[in-house]
Design a protein around this motif. Structure first.
Motif, PDB file in Angstrom:
ATOM      1  N   ARG A 191       0.834  -1.192   0.000  1.00 35.83           N
ATOM      2  CA  ARG A 191       0.000   0.000   0.000  1.00 35.83           C
ATOM      3  C   ARG A 191       0.875   1.251   0.000  1.00 35.83           C
ATOM      4  O   ARG A 191       0.497   2.294  -0.550  1.00 35.83           O
ATOM      5  CB  ARG A 191      -0.914  -0.029   1.224  1.00 35.83           C
ATOM      6  CG  ARG A 191      -2.005   1.023   1.207  1.00 35.83           C
ATOM      7  CD  ARG A 191      -2.892   0.909   2.424  1.00 35.83           C
ATOM      8  NE  ARG A 191      -3.865   1.991   2.465  1.00 35.83           N
ATOM      9  CZ  ARG A 191      -4.593   2.292   3.526  1.00 35.83           C
ATOM     10  NH1 ARG A 191      -4.454   1.590   4.635  1.00 35.83           N
ATOM     11  NH2 ARG A 191      -5.456   3.281   3.494  1.00 35.83           N
ATOM     12  N   CYS A 192       2.062   1.144   0.584  1.00 38.12           N
ATOM     13  CA  CYS A 192       2.987   2.280   0.643  1.00 38.12           C
ATOM     14  C   CYS A 192       3.425   2.712  -0.753  1.00 38.12           C
ATOM     15  O   CYS A 192       3.752   3.887  -0.971  1.00 38.12           O
ATOM     16  CB  CYS A 192       4.195   1.933   1.496  1.00 38.12           C
ATOM     17  SG  CYS A 192       5.050   0.420   0.984  1.00 38.12           S
ATOM     18  N   GLU A 193       3.475   1.769  -1.698  1.00 36.62           N
ATOM     19  CA  GLU A 193       3.924   2.103  -3.050  1.00 36.62           C
ATOM     20  C   GLU A 193       3.003   3.134  -3.707  1.00 36.62           C
ATOM     21  O   GLU A 193       3.454   3.962  -4.499  1.00 36.62           O
ATOM     22  CB  GLU A 193       3.989   0.839  -3.910  1.00 36.62           C
ATOM     23  CG  GLU A 193       5.100  -0.108  -3.510  1.00 36.62           C
ATOM     24  CD  GLU A 193       5.261  -1.279  -4.466  1.00 36.62           C
ATOM     25  OE1 GLU A 193       6.195  -2.073  -4.278  1.00 36.62           O
ATOM     26  OE2 GLU A 193       4.439  -1.406  -5.410  1.00 36.62           O
ATOM     27  N   THR A 194       1.722   3.057  -3.384  1.00 34.92           N
ATOM     28  CA  THR A 194       0.766   3.986  -4.005  1.00 34.92           C
ATOM     29  C   THR A 194       0.929   5.408  -3.478  1.00 34.92           C
ATOM     30  O   THR A 194       0.476   6.361  -4.118  1.00 34.92           O
ATOM     31  CB  THR A 194      -0.678   3.521  -3.753  1.00 34.92           C
ATOM     32  OG1 THR A 194      -0.958   3.549  -2.344  1.00 34.92           O
ATOM     33  CG2 THR A 194      -0.903   2.102  -4.269  1.00 34.92           C
ATOM     34  N   ALA A 195       1.552   5.551  -2.317  1.00 36.98           N
ATOM     35  CA  ALA A 195       1.726   6.881  -1.708  1.00 36.98           C
ATOM     36  C   ALA A 195       3.109   7.465  -1.954  1.00 36.98           C
ATOM     37  O   ALA A 195       3.345   8.637  -1.656  1.00 36.98           O
ATOM     38  CB  ALA A 195       1.475   6.795  -0.201  1.00 36.98           C
ATOM     39  N   CYS A 196       4.029   6.662  -2.505  1.00 37.94           N
ATOM     40  CA  CYS A 196       5.420   7.093  -2.618  1.00 37.94           C
ATOM     41  C   CYS A 196       5.634   8.024  -3.809  1.00 37.94           C
ATOM     42  O   CYS A 196       5.435   7.613  -4.958  1.00 37.94           O
ATOM     43  CB  CYS A 196       6.326   5.869  -2.749  1.00 37.94           C
ATOM     44  SG  CYS A 196       8.081   6.304  -2.872  1.00 37.94           S
ATOM     45  N   PRO A 197       6.042   9.270  -3.582  1.00 34.70           N
ATOM     46  CA  PRO A 197       6.269  10.204  -4.694  1.00 34.70           C
ATOM     47  C   PRO A 197       7.490   9.839  -5.531  1.00 34.70           C
ATOM     48  O   PRO A 197       7.615  10.268  -6.672  1.00 34.70           O
ATOM     49  CB  PRO A 197       6.467  11.549  -3.990  1.00 34.70           C
ATOM     50  CG  PRO A 197       6.964  11.190  -2.632  1.00 34.70           C
ATOM     51  CD  PRO A 197       6.286   9.904  -2.276  1.00 34.70           C
ATOM     52  N   SER A 198       8.381   9.008  -4.973  1.00 35.38           N
ATOM     53  CA  SER A 198       9.593   8.620  -5.699  1.00 35.38           C
ATOM     54  C   SER A 198       9.409   7.314  -6.468  1.00 35.38           C
ATOM     55  O   SER A 198      10.312   6.892  -7.193  1.00 35.38           O
ATOM     56  CB  SER A 198      10.767   8.478  -4.722  1.00 35.38           C
ATOM     57  OG  SER A 198      11.001   9.690  -4.032  1.00 35.38           O
ATOM     58  N   GLY A 199       8.268   6.668  -6.265  1.00 35.63           N
ATOM     59  CA  GLY A 199       8.009   5.416  -6.973  1.00 35.63           C
ATOM     60  C   GLY A 199       8.908   4.270  -6.529  1.00 35.63           C
ATOM     61  O   GLY A 199       9.258   3.395  -7.330  1.00 35.63           O
ATOM     62  N   VAL A 200       9.283   4.258  -5.255  1.00 34.61           N
ATOM     63  CA  VAL A 200      10.137   3.186  -4.736  1.00 34.61           C
ATOM     64  C   VAL A 200       9.399   1.846  -4.839  1.00 34.61           C
ATOM     65  O   VAL A 200       8.247   1.727  -4.413  1.00 34.61           O
ATOM     66  CB  VAL A 200      10.539   3.462  -3.269  1.00 34.61           C
ATOM     67  CG1 VAL A 200      11.326   2.283  -2.693  1.00 34.61           C
ATOM     68  CG2 VAL A 200      11.351   4.733  -3.171  1.00 34.61           C
ATOM     69  N   ARG A 201      10.087   0.843  -5.368  1.00 40.16           N
ATOM     70  CA  ARG A 201       9.481  -0.493  -5.529  1.00 40.16           C
ATOM     71  C   ARG A 201       9.684  -1.276  -4.228  1.00 40.16           C
ATOM     72  O   ARG A 201      10.538  -2.153  -4.129  1.00 40.16           O
ATOM     73  CB  ARG A 201      10.100  -1.204  -6.727  1.00 40.16           C
ATOM     74  CG  ARG A 201       9.789  -0.510  -8.058  1.00 40.16           C
ATOM     75  CD  ARG A 201      10.531  -1.141  -9.208  1.00 40.16           C
ATOM     76  NE  ARG A 201      11.973  -0.938  -9.079  1.00 40.16           N
ATOM     77  CZ  ARG A 201      12.865  -1.423  -9.926  1.00 40.16           C
ATOM     78  NH1 ARG A 201      12.485  -2.148 -10.967  1.00 40.16           N
ATOM     79  NH2 ARG A 201      14.165  -1.197  -9.741  1.00 40.16           N
ATOM     80  N   TYR A 202       8.853  -0.948  -3.251  1.00 45.79           N
ATOM     81  CA  TYR A 202       9.030  -1.501  -1.910  1.00 45.79           C
ATOM     82  C   TYR A 202       8.878  -3.015  -1.904  1.00 45.79           C
ATOM     83  O   TYR A 202       9.612  -3.721  -1.199  1.00 45.79           O
ATOM     84  CB  TYR A 202       8.009  -0.870  -0.951  1.00 45.79           C
ATOM     85  CG  TYR A 202       8.110  -1.425   0.452  1.00 45.79           C
ATOM     86  CD1 TYR A 202       9.012  -0.880   1.363  1.00 45.79           C
ATOM     87  CD2 TYR A 202       7.325  -2.496   0.866  1.00 45.79           C
ATOM     88  CE1 TYR A 202       9.131  -1.394   2.642  1.00 45.79           C
ATOM     89  CE2 TYR A 202       7.435  -3.019   2.137  1.00 45.79           C
ATOM     90  CZ  TYR A 202       8.343  -2.468   3.029  1.00 45.79           C
ATOM     91  OH  TYR A 202       8.466  -2.980   4.283  1.00 45.79           O
TER      92      TYR A 202
END
Length: 394
Positions: free
Chosen positions: A69-80
């Motif tokens: 879910r964190c990926e959808t909020a990440c402005p850097s597009g980190v592939r968590y």
């Protein structure tokens, strides 16, 4: 992903904290080490050799649901998600531990072995020693006997070729999965019958195997790659137009790992792609149907498909964006956190006066079914395809 690749990807995280409100475990535990940016810091330290594996770092990574879910909020597009898998693989290679978990996954992901365990479980239950076995298990695995009650003990669906009822020159493969062969027999039978009614011949190859997701997400990358390679090779030999999936987690794994040489599509999406003339008017159902959206399927077509059922009141389960706590093996490796998250879903069900709860994920279905039974609710849990087939005319 090598340690250097892991560090390169992790360095894209600027630790801004926009992910914090999106993380279910951070919301529960309020611990920075249990947040996405906190875990990425731990991953970086592990990859650089600055942290020993006997520290609490592994515990904090284990507590992660992998819901992404964190990926959808990440402005850097980190592939968590990739970072998490790579970090767990790094730990598994360095530690060479968790022999029971390795053994367990082998049993769960081999349908014939799982069928034998299912029959053995039913015998154990008849002898009345389930509680004794539960007491002997480590705390993290004590939900296993409880969840084992959902195993059917049925024979594994046979590999082979199943002709269409009204041949239209269409051929698909049906991906039957592993755990689903013992907990979702009705779904598999419904899917097979539905495809054949629609004019699809169905192929289930002898060499089809687990998608590998549960292995990959626990750090056993070699096993996951072996399964993916097998599926890739067997689909390369097929003349089928698509590999049809039922479980959202399997679909995601097969797509992301490019583990199929033919297009991967869920049966739900396949039905939605057909002309309206091919879908008959469904039988009405005068009830309330809540739709649970799994983390592995953010754009779940189940809602649109179910809205074709006359008179049915179809609506999303409240707080659908929050993980239900099943998360693959999390359901039994982190029983306390898993149950807490799942019980929040049960509260939403109680408030919504639901008759049927649908979900397209096998693990989510098991989690919700068990907690619904524990709460004494009269709510049926099924896959959207099961409900569609139940309302199919004729």
């Amino acid at each position: 992903m090598t340690p250097d690749q892991l560090l390169t990807e992790a360095d894209r995280c600027v630790k801004c904290g926009l992910c914090l409100p999106e993380c279910p475990t951070y919301q529960l535990l309020a611990n920075e080490a249990d947040s996405p940016r906190g875990r990425i810091s731990l991953m970086q330290a592990l990859a650089e050799g600055e942290l020993d594996l006997d520290t609490a770092a592994e515990t904090h990574l284990d507590r992660c649901l992998g819901c992404r879910r964190c990926e959808t909020a990440c402005p850097s597009g980190v592939r968590y998600g990739q970072l998490l898998d790579a970090s767990r693989s790094l730990i598994a290679r360095r530690k060479r531990g968790r022999p029971f978990l390795r053994w367990l996954f082998t049993q769960l992901t081999e349908p014939k072995r799982l069928a034998r365990i299912s029959r053995l479980y039913r015998l154990v239950k008849q002898l009345g020693v389930t509680q004794l076995i539960t007491a002997l298990l480590p705390d993290r695995y004590r939900r296993l006997p409880e969840l084992g009650g959902q195993l059917t003990g049925a024979a594994v669906i046979q590999a082979g070729f199943y002709p269409a009822d009204l041949p239209k020159g269409r051929l698909v493969q049906l991906f039957t999965g592993c755990v689903s062969t013992q907990v979702e027999q009705t779904l598999l039978e419904s899917a097979m019958a539905l495809l054949r009614r629609l004019g699809y011949a169905v192929e289930i190859p002898q060499t089809q195997c687990c998608c590998g997701a549960i292995h990959r997400h626990n750090g056993f990358e070699e096993s996951a790659e072996r399964y993916c390679s097998t599926n890739r090779q067997q689909t390369a030999r097929s003349h089928a137009r698509a590999l049809v999936t039922l479980a959202s987690a399997c679909e995601l794994e097969l797509q992301e790992q490019q583990a199929s040489e033919i297009p991967v599509v869920s049966l739900t999406d396949l039905l939605l792609s057909l002309p309206d003339t091919e879908i008959p008017t469904l039988k009405p159902y005068a009830g309330r149907v809540a739709v649970h959206t799994p983390c592995s399927s953010r754009d779940d077509g189940g809602m649109r498909l179910l809205q074709r059922i006359p008179q049915a009141e179809i609506f999303p389960l409240a707080d659908n964006s929050v993980c239900c706590g099943a998360a693959g093996s999390y359901i039994f490796t982190q029983p306390s956190l898993s149950t807490t998250l799942g019980e929040a879903k049960i509260e939403k069900l109680q408030a919504g006066q639901v008759d049927i709860l649908v979900t397209s994920n096998t693990g989510c279905a098991m989690q919700l079914r068990q907690l619904i039974a524990d709460a004494g609710l009269q709510v049926r849990v099924m896959h959207p395809i099961e409900l569609i087939y139940r309302q199919w005319p004729g």
